[in-house]
Write an enzyme that holds these catalytic residues in place. Structure first.
Site, PDB file in Angstrom:
ATOM      1  CG  ASP A 113      -2.059  -0.935   1.164  1.00 15.29           C
ATOM      2  OD1 ASP A 113      -2.318  -1.477   0.073  1.00 15.29           O
ATOM      3  OD2 ASP A 113      -2.720  -1.146   2.203  1.00 15.29           O
ATOM      4  CD  GLU A 167      -7.638  -6.631  -3.603  1.00 18.28           C
ATOM      5  OE1 GLU A 167      -7.999  -5.447  -3.654  1.00 18.28           O
ATOM      6  OE2 GLU A 167      -7.139  -7.153  -2.585  1.00 18.28           O
ATOM      7  N   GLY A 209     -21.448  -0.690   6.106  1.00 18.56           N
ATOM      8  CA  GLY A 209     -20.622   0.441   6.521  1.00 18.56           C
ATOM      9  C   GLY A 209     -20.941   0.868   7.938  1.00 18.56           C
ATOM     10  CB  THR A 211      -7.708   2.124   4.074  1.00 15.14           C
ATOM     11  OG1 THR A 211      -7.808   3.455   3.575  1.00 15.14           O
ATOM     12  CG2 THR A 211      -7.138   1.219   2.998  1.00 15.14           C
ATOM     13  CG  ASP A 236     -10.070  -6.275   3.523  1.00 14.32           C
ATOM     14  OD1 ASP A 236     -11.006  -6.815   2.911  1.00 14.32           O
ATOM     15  OD2 ASP A 236      -9.249  -5.509   2.988  1.00 14.32           O
ATOM     16  N   GLY A 247      -3.673   3.714   8.526  1.00 18.27           N
ATOM     17  CA  GLY A 247      -3.078   2.478   8.043  1.00 18.27           C
ATOM     18  C   GLY A 247      -4.106   1.376   7.877  1.00 18.27           C
TER      19      GLY A 247
END
EC number: 2.7.1.15
Length: 329
Positions: free
Chosen positions: A27, A160, A247, A274, A278, A313
Site C-alpha cells: 500500500d 482480488e 458500513g 481503509t 477486511d 493504516g
C-alpha cells in the site's frame, strides 16, 4: 519462474483452522485534505508505505487475534515479496505455501485518504497476482492436498485475484467439507457476476457489502428492509449463510435460512476506513473458529472494525486481543 516459498521459521507440521487464498499488495498511502480534481496536482499531508491486499488483510486480522491461519498468495521474487512474507509471519500468519514469481513485481495499491471525511480512493496494480492461476495453484499444491488438509475448518476468499482461481478453490474446499467464506470485494464486473452465480451453492457464507449484494441480486440495497430482501435472494441462489456489511450502519445477516437480523454499527470518530471491511471479515471468521455462532462472531468483528477505523493504516490498525473491549473474546 514460479516456486513454492518454504519458510524455515515454521518447524514441523502446521495445521491451520483458517486458510486464506487471496491477494498481497504493498500500500502506498497519501493523506490529503480533499480528493484531487481532474488535472489538479496537490501535496499530501503525510505518506506511508504499508502492507495490504484484501486476502492478506483478512489473514492478518485473524492472525493478530490469535487464529491458526495460513495464507496462500502470489508475490514477486523482489524485495517487496520477501518483506511481505516476513510481515505476515510477524502477524501470526503461516506462509509455507506462499507462491513467488520472477515474471512480475509484487502487486501494489495506490491509496488516497481524505482526512476530513476518512473516505478513500484506491487504484490497484495486481502485477504478480495476475499469475496466480488455478492451474499453477493446483500444480504447486498437489491438487490442493497440501493446503486443503483434513481438519481445515474455514476457507476465506475475495475477488482480488483471478476469479477462476477463487472459484476453483471454493468448489474444491466445499467438496472436502470446508466451510467456505466468499467476500466479493472489490465489486465484481458484470461478466464476473455471471461467473459467480453458478458457484454460490459452494459458498457456505457469502459476505458482500450493499453494492456487491445489489450487483449479484439485481436489487438495490439502501436500507435494512432491502438488505433483508437481498439476503433471501442470495439464499435462493444457493448460499447457506449471508452477511451484508452496511458500513457505518452495521450489518444484516441470516444464518442457515433463519429470518434476517440487523445490527447497528458502532459510532466512532473515523480517521481512516481503509481495510475496515477486511478487518471485519478476518475477525468474524476468527471468532467463528473459536465456537461463536455467526451473529455473535459478527458483533465481535464489528468491535474490531470500529477500532481499526480510528487509526491510520490498514493492517497496522487491526487490534490485538489486549486492545478489545471487555467481554469481546
Amino acid at each position: 519462474m514460479h516456486r513454492v516459498q518454504n519458510v524455515q521459521s515454521h518447524v514441523g507440521e502446521y495445521a491451520p483452522d483458517i486458510l486464506v487464498v487471496g491477494s498481497c499488495f504493498l500500500d502506498y498511502v497519501g493523506y490529503v485534505d480533499h480528493m484531487p480534481q481532474v488535472g489538479e496536482t496537490m501535496h499530501s499531508e503525510s505518506f506511508h508505505k504499508g502492507f495490504g491486499g484484501k486476502g492478506a488483510n483478512q489473514a492478518v486480522a485473524a492472525g493478530r487475534l490469535g487464529a491458526k491461519v495460513a495464507m496462500v498468495s502470489m508475490v514477486g521474487t523482489d524485495g517487496d515479496g520477501s518483506d511481505y512474507i516476513k510481515e505476515l509471519e510477524r502477524n501470526g500468519v503461516h506462509t509455507a505455501y506462499m507462491l513467488r514469481t520472477g515474471k512480475s513485481s509484487t502487486g501494489l495499491a495506490m491509496i488516497l485518504v481524505d482526512t476530513k471525511s476518512s473516505n478513500n480512493e484506491i487504484v490497484i496494480c495486481p502485477n504478480a497476482t495476475n499469475y496466480f492461476t488455478p492451474e499453477l495453484l493446483r500444480a504447486q499444491t498437489s491438487n490442493y492436498e497440501k493446503i486443503l488438509h483434513t481438519g481445515l475448518k474455514y476457507l476465506i476468499c475475495q475477488n482480488e485475484i483471478p476469479l477462476p482461481t477463487t472459484l476453483d478453490t471454493i468448489k474444491e474446499a466445499h467438496s472436502r467439507g470446508v466451510y467456505t467464506v466468499f467476500n466479493s470485494a472489490p465489486a465484481p464486473k458484470p461478466a464476473e457476476v455471471e461467473q459467480i452465480k453458478p458457484f454460490l451453492p459452494y459458498v457456505s457464507l457469502f459476505c458482500p457489502n450493499e453494492v456487491e449484494a445489489a450487483l449479484i441480486t439485481g436489487m438495490k440495497v439502501t436500507d435494512t428492509e432491502s438488505a433483508f430482501r437481498a439476503i433471501k435472494a442470495l439464499q435462493q441462489l444457493g448460499v447457506r449463510d449471508v452477511v451484508i456489511t452496511l458500513g457505518a450502519a452495521g450489518f444484516a445477516l441470516s444464518e442457515n435460512g433463519a429470518e434476517p437480523v440487523h445490527v447497528t454499527g458502532k459510532h466512532v470518530k473515523a480517521v481512516d476506513t481503509t481495510g475496515a471491511g477486511d478487518c471485519f471479515v478476518g475477525s468474524m471468521v476468527y471468532f467463528m473458529s473459536r465456537g461463536r455462532n455467526l451473529l455473535e462472531a459478527c458483533k465481535r468483528a464489528n468491535e474490531c472494525a470500529a477500532i481499526s477505523v480510528t487509526r491510520k493504516g490498514t493492517q497496522l490498525s487491526y487490534p490485538h486481543p489486549s486492545e478489545l473491549p471487555a467481554g469481546v473474546t
